[in-house]
Design an enzyme around this catalytic site. Structure first.
Site, short mmCIF file in Angstrom:
data_model
loop_
_atom_site.label_atom_id
_atom_site.label_comp_id
_atom_site.label_asym_id
_atom_site.label_seq_id
_atom_site.Cartn_x
_atom_site.Cartn_y
_atom_site.Cartn_z
N CYS A 123 -41.15 -14.76 66.99
CA CYS A 123 -42.58 -15.00 67.15
C CYS A 123 -43.33 -14.52 65.90
O CYS A 123 -43.25 -13.34 65.53
CB CYS A 123 -43.11 -14.27 68.38
SG CYS A 123 -44.89 -14.44 68.59
N ILE A 124 -44.04 -15.41 65.27
CA ILE A 124 -44.72 -15.08 64.02
C ILE A 124 -45.82 -14.04 64.22
O ILE A 124 -45.94 -13.11 63.41
CB ILE A 124 -45.25 -16.35 63.32
CG1 ILE A 124 -45.75 -16.01 61.91
CG2 ILE A 124 -46.31 -17.04 64.15
CD1 ILE A 124 -46.02 -17.23 61.06
#
Length: 131
Positions: free
Chosen positions: A78-79
Protein backbone atom coordinates in the site's frame (compact mmCIF):
# COMPACT_ATOMS: atom_id res chain seq x y z
CA UNK A 1 -9.80 -21.73 -5.90
CA UNK A 2 -8.29 -18.26 -6.34
CA UNK A 3 -7.18 -16.48 -3.17
CA UNK A 4 -6.32 -12.86 -2.48
CA UNK A 5 -4.20 -12.23 0.62
CA UNK A 6 -4.30 -9.11 2.79
CA UNK A 7 -1.50 -8.86 5.35
CA UNK A 8 -1.77 -6.21 8.05
CA UNK A 9 0.53 -7.31 10.86
CA UNK A 10 4.11 -6.15 11.29
CA UNK A 11 6.74 -8.62 10.10
CA UNK A 12 8.67 -7.99 13.33
CA UNK A 13 6.07 -8.06 16.10
CA UNK A 14 3.43 -10.46 14.73
CA UNK A 15 3.38 -13.77 12.87
CA UNK A 16 1.05 -12.41 10.16
CA UNK A 17 3.66 -12.42 7.37
CA UNK A 18 4.88 -15.90 8.29
CA UNK A 19 1.34 -17.30 8.51
CA UNK A 20 0.39 -15.79 5.14
CA UNK A 21 3.56 -17.15 3.54
CA UNK A 22 2.87 -20.63 4.88
CA UNK A 23 -0.73 -20.41 3.63
CA UNK A 24 0.38 -19.27 0.16
CA UNK A 25 2.92 -22.10 -0.12
CA UNK A 26 0.39 -24.70 1.00
CA UNK A 27 -2.38 -23.34 -1.23
CA UNK A 28 -0.09 -23.41 -4.27
CA UNK A 29 1.10 -26.94 -3.43
CA UNK A 30 -2.57 -28.02 -3.36
CA UNK A 31 -3.32 -26.56 -6.79
CA UNK A 32 -4.86 -23.26 -5.76
CA UNK A 33 -3.90 -19.87 -7.15
CA UNK A 34 -2.90 -16.73 -5.26
CA UNK A 35 -4.09 -13.69 -7.21
CA UNK A 36 -2.31 -11.05 -5.14
CA UNK A 37 -0.57 -10.42 -1.85
CA UNK A 38 -1.33 -6.95 -0.48
CA UNK A 39 0.75 -5.63 2.43
CA UNK A 40 -1.09 -2.97 4.42
CA UNK A 41 -0.62 -1.02 7.67
CA UNK A 42 2.57 -2.16 9.49
CA UNK A 43 3.00 -5.12 7.13
CA UNK A 44 4.48 -2.69 4.58
CA UNK A 45 7.69 -2.72 6.64
CA UNK A 46 8.52 -6.04 5.00
CA UNK A 47 9.31 -4.14 1.79
CA UNK A 48 12.09 -2.00 3.30
CA UNK A 49 15.28 -3.18 1.58
CA UNK A 50 17.37 -1.70 4.40
CA UNK A 51 16.18 -4.15 7.06
CA UNK A 52 18.71 -6.67 8.21
CA UNK A 53 17.80 -10.00 9.71
CA UNK A 54 20.37 -11.81 11.85
CA UNK A 55 21.50 -15.05 10.24
CA UNK A 56 19.80 -17.19 12.89
CA UNK A 57 16.38 -15.66 12.23
CA UNK A 58 14.03 -16.33 9.33
CA UNK A 59 14.40 -13.67 6.66
CA UNK A 60 10.73 -13.27 5.85
CA UNK A 61 11.46 -10.60 3.25
CA UNK A 62 13.64 -12.89 1.12
CA UNK A 63 11.17 -15.75 1.62
CA UNK A 64 8.39 -13.60 0.16
CA UNK A 65 10.66 -12.39 -2.66
CA UNK A 66 11.50 -15.98 -3.58
CA UNK A 67 7.85 -17.07 -3.53
CA UNK A 68 6.79 -14.02 -5.54
CA UNK A 69 9.45 -14.70 -8.18
CA UNK A 70 8.78 -18.44 -8.41
CA UNK A 71 5.00 -18.03 -8.75
CA UNK A 72 5.04 -14.73 -10.68
CA UNK A 73 3.01 -13.43 -7.76
CA UNK A 74 2.35 -9.70 -7.30
CA UNK A 75 3.71 -8.52 -3.94
CA UNK A 76 1.90 -5.23 -3.66
CA UNK A 77 2.51 -2.72 -0.89
CA UNK A 78 0.00 0.00 0.00
CA UNK A 79 1.56 3.26 -1.14
CA UNK A 80 -0.12 5.45 1.51
CA UNK A 81 0.87 3.16 4.38
CA UNK A 82 4.38 2.86 2.96
CA UNK A 83 4.98 6.58 2.68
CA UNK A 84 3.84 7.05 6.28
CA UNK A 85 6.37 4.43 7.38
CA UNK A 86 9.27 5.59 5.22
CA UNK A 87 9.19 2.81 2.63
CA UNK A 88 9.67 4.58 -0.70
CA UNK A 89 10.41 3.68 -4.29
CA UNK A 90 13.03 5.78 -6.09
CA UNK A 91 10.21 7.74 -7.74
CA UNK A 92 8.39 8.43 -4.47
CA UNK A 93 11.61 9.38 -2.66
CA UNK A 94 12.32 11.95 -5.36
CA UNK A 95 8.73 13.21 -5.44
CA UNK A 96 8.68 13.74 -1.67
CA UNK A 97 12.16 15.32 -1.70
CA UNK A 98 13.78 12.50 0.28
CA UNK A 99 16.67 12.08 -2.14
CA UNK A 100 16.64 10.19 -5.39
CA UNK A 101 17.05 6.69 -4.02
CA UNK A 102 14.26 4.85 -2.27
CA UNK A 103 14.39 1.77 -0.08
CA UNK A 104 11.70 -0.40 -1.67
CA UNK A 105 13.02 -3.97 -1.84
CA UNK A 106 13.23 -5.83 -5.13
CA UNK A 107 10.09 -7.79 -5.99
CA UNK A 108 7.68 -5.50 -4.15
CA UNK A 109 5.64 -2.79 -5.83
CA UNK A 110 3.81 0.22 -4.46
CA UNK A 111 0.13 0.47 -5.39
CA UNK A 112 -3.12 1.86 -4.15
CA UNK A 113 -6.19 0.31 -2.61
CA UNK A 114 -7.80 0.24 -6.07
CA UNK A 115 -5.44 -2.56 -7.02
CA UNK A 116 -6.44 -4.49 -3.91
CA UNK A 117 -10.13 -3.92 -4.64
CA UNK A 118 -9.73 -5.18 -8.21
CA UNK A 119 -7.92 -8.31 -7.01
CA UNK A 120 -10.73 -8.96 -4.51
CA UNK A 121 -13.28 -8.93 -7.31
CA UNK A 122 -11.15 -11.37 -9.33
CA UNK A 123 -10.70 -13.83 -6.46
CA UNK A 124 -12.94 -16.43 -4.89
CA UNK A 125 -11.86 -15.51 -1.38
CA UNK A 126 -9.83 -12.81 0.39
CA UNK A 127 -8.03 -13.82 3.56
CA UNK A 128 -6.69 -11.33 6.13
CA UNK A 129 -3.61 -12.01 8.24
CA UNK A 130 -2.97 -9.85 11.31
CA UNK A 131 -4.63 -6.70 12.40
Amino acid sequence: MIFNLLIKGSPFSTRACQSALRFAQTAHANGHQIRQVFFYEDAVLIANRLIYMPSKEQNIQTDWQALGASLDLPLQVCIAASIRRGVLSDEEANRHEKGNQGNLAHGFELCGLGSFSAACSESDQTLTFGG
